[in-house]
Scaffold this motif. Structure first.
Motif, PDB file in Angstrom:
ATOM      1  N   THR A  42       0.731  -1.292   0.028  1.00 21.73           N
ATOM      2  CA  THR A  42      -0.062  -0.086   0.034  1.00 21.73           C
ATOM      3  C   THR A  42       0.990   1.312  -0.063  1.00 21.73           C
ATOM      4  N   TYR A  46       0.975   5.383  -2.071  1.00 20.26           N
ATOM      5  CA  TYR A  46       1.133   6.798  -1.764  1.00 20.26           C
ATOM      6  C   TYR A  46       2.409   7.184  -2.218  1.00 20.26           C
ATOM      7  N   ALA A  89       9.531   8.540  -1.558  1.00 21.33           N
ATOM      8  CA  ALA A  89       9.413   8.223  -0.028  1.00 21.33           C
ATOM      9  C   ALA A  89       8.740   9.469   0.645  1.00 21.33           C
ATOM     10  N   ALA A  92       5.616  10.656  -0.478  1.00 23.73           N
ATOM     11  CA  ALA A  92       4.465   9.755   0.130  1.00 23.73           C
ATOM     12  C   ALA A  92       4.022  10.137   1.532  1.00 23.73           C
ATOM     13  N   SER A  93       4.848  10.518   2.092  1.00 25.37           N
ATOM     14  CA  SER A  93       4.884  10.600   3.608  1.00 25.37           C
ATOM     15  C   SER A  93       3.990  11.789   4.050  1.00 25.37           C
ATOM     16  N   ALA A  96       0.331  11.432   2.545  1.00 28.60           N
ATOM     17  CA  ALA A  96      -0.289  10.166   3.311  1.00 28.60           C
ATOM     18  C   ALA A  96      -0.858  11.044   4.685  1.00 28.60           C
ATOM     19  N   ARG A 102      -6.099   9.797   2.128  1.00 29.35           N
ATOM     20  CA  ARG A 102      -6.402   8.398   2.492  1.00 29.35           C
ATOM     21  C   ARG A 102      -7.656   8.025   2.353  1.00 29.35           C
ATOM     22  N   ARG A 128       1.031   0.785   6.605  1.00 26.84           N
ATOM     23  CA  ARG A 128       1.250   1.710   7.948  1.00 26.84           C
ATOM     24  C   ARG A 128      -0.235   1.297   8.723  1.00 26.84           C
ATOM     25  N   ASP A 129      -1.310   1.250   7.696  1.00 22.55           N
ATOM     26  CA  ASP A 129      -2.605   1.037   8.512  1.00 22.55           C
ATOM     27  C   ASP A 129      -3.432  -0.107   7.947  1.00 22.55           C
ATOM     28  N   ASP A 182       4.742   9.981  10.429  1.00 22.08           N
ATOM     29  CA  ASP A 182       3.827   9.089  10.262  1.00 22.08           C
ATOM     30  C   ASP A 182       3.083   8.594  11.450  1.00 22.08           C
ATOM     31  N   ARG A 185       0.409  11.986  12.761  1.00 21.70           N
ATOM     32  CA  ARG A 185      -0.475  12.529  11.823  1.00 21.70           C
ATOM     33  C   ARG A 185      -1.785  12.269  12.504  1.00 21.70           C
TER      34      ARG A 185
HETATM   35  O1   DC Z   1       5.953   1.778   3.204  1.00 20.87           O
HETATM   36  P1   DC Z   1       6.717   2.960   2.401  1.00 20.87           P
HETATM   37  O2   DC Z   1       8.098   3.428   2.749  1.00 20.87           O
HETATM   38  O3   DC Z   1       6.478   2.565   0.883  1.00 20.87           O
HETATM   39  O4   DC Z   1       5.710   3.968   2.596  1.00 20.87           O
HETATM   40  C1   DC Z   1       5.761   5.465   2.157  1.00 20.87           C
HETATM   41  C2   DC Z   1       5.286   6.435   2.940  1.00 20.87           C
HETATM   42  O5   DC Z   1       3.754   6.109   2.725  1.00 20.87           O
HETATM   43  C3   DC Z   1       5.224   6.337   4.548  1.00 20.87           C
HETATM   44  O6   DC Z   1       6.131   7.221   4.795  1.00 20.87           O
HETATM   45  C4   DC Z   1       3.711   6.509   5.035  1.00 20.87           C
HETATM   46  C5   DC Z   1       2.999   6.374   3.967  1.00 20.87           C
HETATM   47  N1   DC Z   1       1.962   5.250   3.934  1.00 20.87           N
HETATM   48  C6   DC Z   1       0.685   5.372   4.685  1.00 20.87           C
HETATM   49  O7   DC Z   1       0.577   6.288   5.337  1.00 20.87           O
HETATM   50  N2   DC Z   1       0.002   4.217   4.577  1.00 20.87           N
HETATM   51  C7   DC Z   1       0.115   3.154   4.210  1.00 20.87           C
HETATM   52  N3   DC Z   1      -0.725   2.001   4.346  1.00 20.87           N
HETATM   53  C8   DC Z   1       1.411   2.968   3.535  1.00 20.87           C
HETATM   54  C9   DC Z   1       2.138   3.946   3.383  1.00 20.87           C
END
Ligand code: DC
Length: 222
Positions: A42, A46, A89, A92-93, A96, A102, A128-129, A182, A185
């Motif tokens: 997932t 992001y 990355a 994405a953070s 996200a 979301r 993450r979730d 992360d 938030r």
């Molecule tokens: O796991 P990753 O490094 O590929 O994730 C990149 C960013 O995406 C991470 O900083 C937080 C976000 N993310 C999220 O908030 N919820 C998820 N289910 C997956 C990733």
């Protein structure tokens, strides 16, 4: 492919949550292969949105740029190598942390879990979730973690191996910053589900981690 309603047996859903560079991605992919389940990373969703915003010249932290980019989310483009970059990355953070981003990705992830491609009998979701928000009723939940120093070291080595420049102290600072963003938030902060099995990979190699996960899978699924 059977529609969700036509399936003879319910889909087995395994979630693998955890922070960056914890080893959750490796575990999730390997587990999916081992069990013959579908796999969804997932984080790549992001990353794809963050990168789309950057490529359009926008600010990933700005909802006006990030929310329209959700419409471009496409499961068939998640193998783009650029999604693995540090730039993606960090972007994405930021995207996200925006609630509407979301929300926009929620149904896509739940649909994947309810009816994995190819009629496969199960799915491993990694992110993450996935155990707390996307599939709170998952069959089995893991929370894979490691100390921030170990994760920064892994990230540092990974960047060097890809030919990118990296300094350990910078990797550590960025890991701390991404963890903070992360975990603090307002929506879906990074935390283990109450019923998740905790796997600390700090002192373990990938074989030992996978063996531990398989023991739990065997105990839960038979
Ligand atoms: O796991 P990753 O490094 O590929 O994730 C990149 C960013 O995406 C991470 O900083 C937080 C976000 N993310 C999220 O908030 N919820 C998820 N289910 C997956 C990733």
């Amino acid at each position: 492919m059977p529609a969700a309603a036509d399936r003879a047996a319910p889909v087995t859903v395994i979630t693998v949550d955890g922070p960056a560079a914890s080893g959750k991605g490796t575990v999730a992919r390997r587990l999916a292969d081992h069990l013959g389940f579908a796999h969804l990373d997932t984080g790549k969703l992001y990353r794809a949105i963050g990168l789309a915003v950057l490529r359009a010249g926008g600010d990933p932290a700005d909802p006006d740029s990030a929310v329209p980019a959700v419409q471009t989310a496409d499961l068939s483009t998640l193998s783009d190598q650029d999604l693995l970059s540090d730039e993606a990355a960090q972007a994405a953070s930021r995207v996200a942390a925006i609630p509407a981003v979301r929300e926009g990705l929620l149904q896509l992830q739940r649909d994947f879990a309810a009816d994995p491609p190819g009629g496969l009998p199960g799915v491993v979701l990694d992110g993450r979730d996935t155990g707390t928000v996307i599939c709170p009723d998952a069959t089995l939940k893991f929370f894979v973690t490691a100390s921030v120093e170990v994760r920064a070291e892994r990230r540092h080595r990974e960047l060097l191996a890809r030919g990118e420049q990296s300094i350990y102290m910078v990797a550590l600072a960025e890991m701390n910053e991404r963890d903070r963003r992360d975990s603090t938030r307002a929506v879906a902060p990074l935390r283990p589900a109450e019923d998740a099995i905790l796997i600390d990979t700090s002192g373990l190699d990938t074989e030992a981690v996978f063996a531990a996960v398989l023991r739990h899978v065997a105990a839960a699924l038979g």
